[in-house]
Design a protein around this motif. Structure first.
Motif, PDB file in Angstrom:
ATOM      1  N   ALA A  74      37.939  13.693  61.225  1.00 33.35           N
ATOM      2  CA  ALA A  74      36.597  13.421  60.715  1.00 33.35           C
ATOM      3  C   ALA A  74      35.618  13.703  61.849  1.00 33.35           C
ATOM      4  O   ALA A  74      35.836  13.285  62.990  1.00 33.35           O
ATOM      5  CB  ALA A  74      36.486  11.973  60.259  1.00 33.35           C
ATOM      6  N   TRP A  75      34.537  14.391  61.541  1.00 36.11           N
ATOM      7  CA  TRP A  75      33.567  14.814  62.556  1.00 36.11           C
ATOM      8  C   TRP A  75      32.164  14.466  62.088  1.00 36.11           C
ATOM      9  O   TRP A  75      31.874  14.543  60.900  1.00 36.11           O
ATOM     10  CB  TRP A  75      33.609  16.329  62.764  1.00 36.11           C
ATOM     11  CG  TRP A  75      34.951  16.938  62.894  1.00 36.11           C
ATOM     12  CD1 TRP A  75      35.818  17.255  61.886  1.00 36.11           C
ATOM     13  CD2 TRP A  75      35.602  17.345  64.106  1.00 36.11           C
ATOM     14  NE1 TRP A  75      36.950  17.831  62.399  1.00 36.11           N
ATOM     15  CE2 TRP A  75      36.844  17.898  63.748  1.00 36.11           C
ATOM     16  CE3 TRP A  75      35.238  17.294  65.453  1.00 36.11           C
ATOM     17  CZ2 TRP A  75      37.735  18.401  64.687  1.00 36.11           C
ATOM     18  CZ3 TRP A  75      36.123  17.794  66.394  1.00 36.11           C
ATOM     19  CH2 TRP A  75      37.361  18.337  66.014  1.00 36.11           C
ATOM     20  N   LEU A  91      34.833  11.703  64.965  1.00 31.06           N
ATOM     21  CA  LEU A  91      34.830  10.269  64.666  1.00 31.06           C
ATOM     22  C   LEU A  91      36.237   9.709  64.767  1.00 31.06           C
ATOM     23  O   LEU A  91      36.438   8.606  65.285  1.00 31.06           O
ATOM     24  CB  LEU A  91      34.266  10.053  63.262  1.00 31.06           C
ATOM     25  CG  LEU A  91      34.404   8.655  62.655  1.00 31.06           C
ATOM     26  CD1 LEU A  91      33.579   7.657  63.461  1.00 31.06           C
ATOM     27  CD2 LEU A  91      33.924   8.665  61.218  1.00 31.06           C
ATOM     28  N   GLY A  92      37.202  10.449  64.282  1.00 28.21           N
ATOM     29  CA  GLY A  92      38.558   9.931  64.358  1.00 28.21           C
ATOM     30  C   GLY A  92      39.551  10.852  63.683  1.00 28.21           C
ATOM     31  O   GLY A  92      39.178  11.902  63.160  1.00 28.21           O
ATOM     32  N   THR A  93      40.793  10.436  63.727  1.00 28.78           N
ATOM     33  CA  THR A  93      41.857  11.226  63.105  1.00 28.78           C
ATOM     34  C   THR A  93      42.699  10.307  62.231  1.00 28.78           C
ATOM     35  O   THR A  93      42.794   9.111  62.473  1.00 28.78           O
ATOM     36  CB  THR A  93      42.750  11.889  64.162  1.00 28.78           C
ATOM     37  OG1 THR A  93      43.234  10.868  65.043  1.00 28.78           O
ATOM     38  CG2 THR A  93      41.999  12.907  64.964  1.00 28.78           C
ATOM     39  N   TYR A  94      43.320  10.880  61.239  1.00 25.36           N
ATOM     40  CA  TYR A  94      44.137  10.141  60.279  1.00 25.36           C
ATOM     41  C   TYR A  94      45.568  10.637  60.428  1.00 25.36           C
ATOM     42  O   TYR A  94      45.851  11.797  60.156  1.00 25.36           O
ATOM     43  CB  TYR A  94      43.635  10.390  58.869  1.00 25.36           C
ATOM     44  CG  TYR A  94      42.169  10.047  58.666  1.00 25.36           C
ATOM     45  CD1 TYR A  94      41.784   8.861  58.067  1.00 25.36           C
ATOM     46  CD2 TYR A  94      41.166  10.941  59.071  1.00 25.36           C
ATOM     47  CE1 TYR A  94      40.444   8.553  57.877  1.00 25.36           C
ATOM     48  CE2 TYR A  94      39.836  10.640  58.883  1.00 25.36           C
ATOM     49  CZ  TYR A  94      39.470   9.445  58.284  1.00 25.36           C
ATOM     50  OH  TYR A  94      38.152   9.157  58.099  1.00 25.36           O
ATOM     51  N   SER A 118      31.823   7.652  50.527  1.00 20.10           N
ATOM     52  CA  SER A 118      32.418   7.860  51.854  1.00 20.10           C
ATOM     53  C   SER A 118      33.235   6.649  52.314  1.00 20.10           C
ATOM     54  O   SER A 118      33.233   6.301  53.485  1.00 20.10           O
ATOM     55  CB  SER A 118      31.357   8.182  52.910  1.00 20.10           C
ATOM     56  OG  SER A 118      30.613   9.295  52.522  1.00 20.10           O
ATOM     57  N   VAL A 135      38.121   5.674  55.039  1.00 20.86           N
ATOM     58  CA  VAL A 135      37.394   6.613  55.894  1.00 20.86           C
ATOM     59  C   VAL A 135      37.034   5.973  57.234  1.00 20.86           C
ATOM     60  O   VAL A 135      37.200   6.560  58.305  1.00 20.86           O
ATOM     61  CB  VAL A 135      36.116   7.113  55.180  1.00 20.86           C
ATOM     62  CG1 VAL A 135      35.230   7.892  56.126  1.00 20.86           C
ATOM     63  CG2 VAL A 135      36.469   7.959  53.986  1.00 20.86           C
ATOM     64  N   LYS A 136      36.576   4.712  57.154  1.00 18.79           N
ATOM     65  CA  LYS A 136      36.002   4.067  58.330  1.00 18.79           C
ATOM     66  C   LYS A 136      37.024   3.835  59.446  1.00 18.79           C
ATOM     67  O   LYS A 136      36.720   4.005  60.627  1.00 18.79           O
ATOM     68  CB  LYS A 136      35.404   2.728  57.894  1.00 18.79           C
ATOM     69  CG  LYS A 136      34.666   2.021  58.985  1.00 18.79           C
ATOM     70  CD  LYS A 136      34.084   0.718  58.486  1.00 18.79           C
ATOM     71  CE  LYS A 136      33.388   0.027  59.636  1.00 18.79           C
ATOM     72  NZ  LYS A 136      32.803  -1.242  59.206  1.00 18.79           N
ATOM     73  N   SER A 137      38.229   3.423  59.063  1.00 22.63           N
ATOM     74  CA  SER A 137      39.193   2.974  60.062  1.00 22.63           C
ATOM     75  C   SER A 137      40.357   3.929  60.272  1.00 22.63           C
ATOM     76  O   SER A 137      41.098   3.804  61.243  1.00 22.63           O
ATOM     77  CB  SER A 137      39.745   1.609  59.657  1.00 22.63           C
ATOM     78  OG  SER A 137      40.437   1.748  58.427  1.00 22.63           O
ATOM     79  N   GLY A 138      40.549   4.852  59.342  1.00 20.94           N
ATOM     80  CA  GLY A 138      41.709   5.723  59.451  1.00 20.94           C
ATOM     81  C   GLY A 138      42.981   5.080  58.934  1.00 20.94           C
ATOM     82  O   GLY A 138      44.080   5.585  59.177  1.00 20.94           O
ATOM     83  N   TRP A 194      29.977   3.422  63.666  1.00 23.86           N
ATOM     84  CA  TRP A 194      31.404   3.147  63.474  1.00 23.86           C
ATOM     85  C   TRP A 194      32.189   3.358  64.758  1.00 23.86           C
ATOM     86  O   TRP A 194      31.899   4.263  65.548  1.00 23.86           O
ATOM     87  CB  TRP A 194      31.967   4.059  62.395  1.00 23.86           C
ATOM     88  CG  TRP A 194      31.666   3.605  61.001  1.00 23.86           C
ATOM     89  CD1 TRP A 194      30.988   2.489  60.635  1.00 23.86           C
ATOM     90  CD2 TRP A 194      32.019   4.289  59.803  1.00 23.86           C
ATOM     91  NE1 TRP A 194      30.899   2.425  59.268  1.00 23.86           N
ATOM     92  CE2 TRP A 194      31.529   3.514  58.727  1.00 23.86           C
ATOM     93  CE3 TRP A 194      32.706   5.469  59.517  1.00 23.86           C
ATOM     94  CZ2 TRP A 194      31.703   3.887  57.401  1.00 23.86           C
ATOM     95  CZ3 TRP A 194      32.884   5.840  58.211  1.00 23.86           C
ATOM     96  CH2 TRP A 194      32.377   5.058  57.150  1.00 23.86           C
ATOM     97  N   PHE A 244      38.404   6.064  65.904  1.00 29.64           N
ATOM     98  CA  PHE A 244      39.782   5.639  65.604  1.00 29.64           C
ATOM     99  C   PHE A 244      40.709   6.843  65.747  1.00 29.64           C
ATOM    100  O   PHE A 244      40.257   7.968  65.970  1.00 29.64           O
ATOM    101  CB  PHE A 244      39.848   5.042  64.199  1.00 29.64           C
ATOM    102  CG  PHE A 244      39.363   5.953  63.113  1.00 29.64           C
ATOM    103  CD1 PHE A 244      40.228   6.821  62.484  1.00 29.64           C
ATOM    104  CD2 PHE A 244      38.018   5.978  62.737  1.00 29.64           C
ATOM    105  CE1 PHE A 244      39.777   7.679  61.496  1.00 29.64           C
ATOM    106  CE2 PHE A 244      37.567   6.828  61.743  1.00 29.64           C
ATOM    107  CZ  PHE A 244      38.447   7.680  61.118  1.00 29.64           C
TER     108      PHE A 244
END
Lengths: 338, 282
Positions: free
Chosen positions: A36-37, A45-48, A64, A81-84, B73, B76
């Motif tokens: 996520a960018w 922002l992060g990866t899942y 979202s 989405v927020k935390s992965g 946010w 993560f």
């Protein structure tokens, strides 16, 4: 226009998507990771993490909060989405080629691959938009595509129809409640030229398909009538409709397997801009050194991003000339309205 | 204290450290800008004073509250714990791309592509027959027994004999010959041999400047009579003259006059050498 280069993936990109506000871009690639960018500066922002195979598809719900991904590990997964955090995994017999939420985010469809005795299917799940809630295992609808396997699918306006593109170049319309095949436009694209992408207009009353037959076409969702045709000189992987300005963006390039045998110049790895109404090419954006696998447009029409076989996502924010460009007739019309 | 011719490095060091740099100064101006004055020493030992005037502006951007919330946010996954802002390992800025939509984009670019293609074709056409200018080796030329090399305007004769032939038929040299030249060359009086005539009234010009153009030569030599042909040998790659040329006259007496007058003529810093072209040895 200074593109932002996102190099978080190690393998070819398969799909990129903006969320409904256009501030986050989700990208999936064959390297098993979802990223996520932030679209405005390219910050990740992060990866899942969790998928065990190449990923083919990603989609985000309108608020979202939920993210759906599908891949070659035969699973369709739902993430927060927020935390992965992984919320739900649905297992299938074959890989998931396409996942898409309905416009209200209450339904999620998945397209399964045809393989080892299993026919291609389109499955639909009811989704509880609360990330804490338990998601159902029960398919609310299951459409079996016995004619030709479905490659892409999506919900029309009000989740009225499910429109699917097939491997044989046809586009079909199903009732999204009953799953009944209402109409099959077998003349949509050249026979046996796979439909590679299907993206909606903002109001989901018409959509654009891209095909290996080197054309992209706009269809009406109700009648499946061909409204516009855009002819190019290369097989297409993706097509998107831009809001604000009446353009379409087409992405493609020769097949990935042929890339090494030709020079980058001839590979046609450019995003092509066509005028939506006049069907004429108005420009190209270079940059990738592999075929474009997906192009996605910012929902507010301020930019677009493209994911390519070369492993990069390029995020573009449009400049003034993009918004200023008008055909002579458009300009006259605009002046008459003043 | 510091004499100019001093070479003692120890003393020099001493002086460097004694050079006290003034502190950076920040002054606030009335119009809201700041002036920052800094001092530094350049590599060559000179002191440099840098004055910068800076205006700070706060840009307010109204964003959707949902978007604003998402900006806060926590990161993560692989990004967990990383500082705010784009990381250099995953995000970079590519070079600027000029994107300007234009109507009729395709037709515009296709033109330039065609030009390129033509150029490539020219590059590829390396093989050229010295006898008939066709695209085969000289030794394979069907006219090698009957024609002399350098007969660049062989089609003049061909044109006489078969005027309706569209300049091809494997002869290769298909350059168009205007009707008035056809008349001249095929004029009758020296029909002894097809190529003899050419040689008789042809001058070989050597020591030609490499910047010369065919037109220059034509201008110079047409003073003495009607010039039917000027051939200036040029390098295929660079397009520069190779240093020799052939000039053919319609009349041999004109050629003789030109030969006499132009031999030793200074042209572009070089002295031309003009002689009658020798009959080709075949």
């Amino acid at each position: 226009m200074r593109p932002i280069l996102l190099s978080g993936h190690e393998r070819a990109l398969t799909q990129v998507k903006y969320n409904s506000d256009g501030d986050i871009i989700f990208s999936v690639s064959k390297d098993h990771v979802v990223c996520a960018w932030f679209s405005h500066n390219g910050e990740r922002l992060g990866t899942y993490h969790g998928h065990q195979g190449a990923l083919w598809t990603v989609d985000v719900d309108p608020t979202s909060t939920l993210l759906a991904t599908g891949g070659a590990d035969n699973t369709l997964r739902l993430w927060e989405v927020k935390s992965g955090k992984l919320l739900k995994t649905w297992e299938f017999a074959t890989s998931i080629k396409r996942a898409e939420f309905s416009a209200d985010g209450r339904q999620l469809l998945g397209v399964t691959e045809k393989r080892s005795g299993h026919l291609s299917t389109i499955v639909v799940y009811e989704i509880n938009p609360d990330p804490e809630a338990e998601q159902t295992d029960e398919q609310s609808l299951r459409i079996v595509c016995d004619e030709s396997k479905a490659t892409v699918a999506g919900f029309s306006y009000l989740a009225h129809y499910i429109i699917a593109g097939h491997e044989d170049g046809s586009v079909s319309q199903y009732d999204a409640k009953s799953g009944e095949l209402l109409y099959n436009n077998s003349e949509a694209h050249e026979p046996d030229m796979q439909v590679t992408d299907l993206q909606w207009s903002p109001d989901r009353t018409y959509f654009i398909t891209a095909s290996k037959d080197k054309t992209a076409k706009i269809f009406a969702a109700d009648s499946l009538e061909v409204l516009k045709t855009y002819t190019t000189d290369t097989p297409l992987n993706s097509a998107a409709i831009t809001p604000v300005k009446d353009y379409v963006i087409l992405g493609g390039g020769q097949a990935a397997m042929d890339v090494t045998t030709t020079s980058a110049r001839q590979g046609k790895f450019e995003a092509r801009f066509y005028h939506k109404v006049f069907q004429e090419e108005i420009g190209r954006v270079r940059g990738h050194f592999g075929p474009l696998n997906y192009v996605a447009v910012h929902p507010q029409g301020t930019g677009y991003c493209s994911g390519s076989e070369d492993g990069y996502v390029r995020v573009h924010h449009f400049d003034k000339p993009y918004f200023d460009f008008m055909y002579e007739v458009e300009r006259e019309h605009a002046q008459a309205n003043l | 204290m510091a004499p100019v011719g001093r070479t003692d490095w120890a003393e020099e060091e001493d002086e460097d450290s004694s050079l006290q740099l003034p502190q950076q100064q920040i002054t606030k101006n009335k119009d809201g800008t700041e002036t920052i004055t800094t001092y530094s020493i350049r590599e060559d030992g000179k002191r440099v004073k840098t004055t910068r005037r800076i205006k700070k502006t706060t840009i307010k951007q109204i964003v959707n509250p949902r978007v604003a919330e998402r900006k806060q946010w926590e990161k993560f996954g692989s990004e967990k714990g990383k500082p705010v802002g784009p990381q250099t390992d995953t995000t970079s800025v590519a070079e600027n791309i000029l994107f300007k939509p234009v109507a009729g984009w395709k037709s515009r670019t296709e033109d330039s592509r065609e030009d390129e293609k033509k150029k490539n074709n020219l590059k590829d056409a390396k093989i050229k027959c010295r006898i008939c200018s066709g695209d085969h080796w000289t030794t394979k030329c069907p006219f090698k027994d009957t024609m002399a090399p350098e007969g660049g305007d062989a089609p003049a004769e061909m044109g006489d004999e078969q005027p309706e032939g569209p300049g091809g038929l494997g002869l290769g040299s298909s350059s168009y010959v205007p009707p008035h030249l056809r008349g001249r060359t095929g004029g009758g009086e020296k029909m002894g041999g097809k190529f003899e005539r050419d040689d008789l009234a042809t001058l070989r010009v050597t020591n030609v400047s490499e910047f010369a153009e065919e037109q220059d030569l034509r201008d110079m030599f047409s003073r003495f009579g009607h010039v039917t042909r000027v051939f200036l040998a040029k390098d295929r790659e660079t397009g520069m003259a190779k240093g020799f040329a052939f000039v053919s006259y319609a009349d041999r007496s004109d050629a003789a006059k030109a030969c006499e007058k132009m031999d030793g003529y200074g042209f572009r810093h070089l002295i031309l050498r003009v002689e009658f072209a020798k009959k080709a040895t075949t």
